[in-house]
Design an enzyme around this catalytic site. Structure first.
Site, PDB file in Angstrom:
ATOM      1  N   TYR A  22      -5.200  17.474  42.417  1.00  0.00           N
ATOM      2  CA  TYR A  22      -6.306  17.398  43.372  1.00  0.00           C
ATOM      3  C   TYR A  22      -6.421  18.719  44.134  1.00  0.00           C
ATOM      4  CZ  TYR A  22      -6.182  12.366  42.473  1.00  0.00           C
ATOM      5  OH  TYR A  22      -6.211  11.138  41.869  1.00  0.00           O
ATOM      6  N   ASN A  45     -16.931   8.992  40.878  1.00  0.00           N
ATOM      7  CA  ASN A  45     -17.439   9.570  39.627  1.00  0.00           C
ATOM      8  C   ASN A  45     -18.290   8.552  38.864  1.00  0.00           C
ATOM      9  OD1 ASN A  45     -17.821  10.746  37.120  1.00  0.00           O
ATOM     10  ND2 ASN A  45     -15.662  11.006  36.673  1.00  0.00           N
ATOM     11  N   CYS A  53     -12.118  12.432  35.165  1.00  0.00           N
ATOM     12  CA  CYS A  53     -11.387  12.361  36.435  1.00  0.00           C
ATOM     13  C   CYS A  53      -9.976  11.812  36.249  1.00  0.00           C
ATOM     14  CB  CYS A  53     -12.173  11.573  37.470  1.00  0.00           C
ATOM     15  SG  CYS A  53     -12.585   9.906  36.990  1.00  0.00           S
ATOM     16  N   GLU A  80      -4.182  10.749  25.290  1.00  0.00           N
ATOM     17  CA  GLU A  80      -4.405  12.192  25.127  1.00  0.00           C
ATOM     18  C   GLU A  80      -3.090  12.943  24.895  1.00  0.00           C
ATOM     19  OE1 GLU A  80      -6.771  13.956  28.209  1.00  0.00           O
ATOM     20  OE2 GLU A  80      -8.410  12.547  27.905  1.00  0.00           O
TER      21      GLU A  80
END
Length: 99
Positions: A22, A45, A53, A80
């Site tokens: 952040y 978002n 995000c 991921e």
């Protein structure tokens, strides 16, 4: 371009399989001590599939919150290639994207 748009645009630079913090994201758009501002913007978002995000985490490697639940964020990061142990990213420094 407003602040929200600048933050979302900068976040698009974080590649799949990497995370940023952040604070790092805040500094990248010229905000110092703007971690909470970034967190609030991430929470709102409207396009979480397009604007990743889930790749924004806490500076200590904890994954932090997510509007759809931390378990969803953890799964997305895991998909991921980011390993998470006890709510914290393994090999955090290697996975950290700095601007």
């Amino acid at each position: 371009m407003n602040l929200q748009q600048k933050i979302y645009k900068k976040l698009l630079d974080v590649p799949r399989g990497k995370v940023t913090t952040y604070g790092e994201l805040a500094r990248a758009v010229g905000l110092f001590n703007g971690q909470r501002v970034v967190g609030n913007i991430m929470n709102k978002n409207p396009y979480p599939v397009i604007i990743p995000c889930h790749r924004v985490v806490m500076s200590d490697g904890k994954i932090g919150g997510y509007a759809y639940g931390e378990h969803v964020k953890a799964k997305m990061l895991h998909d991921e290639g980011i390993n998470i142990e006890r709510g914290r990213i393994s090999d955090f420094e290697k996975k950290l994207h700095r601007f």
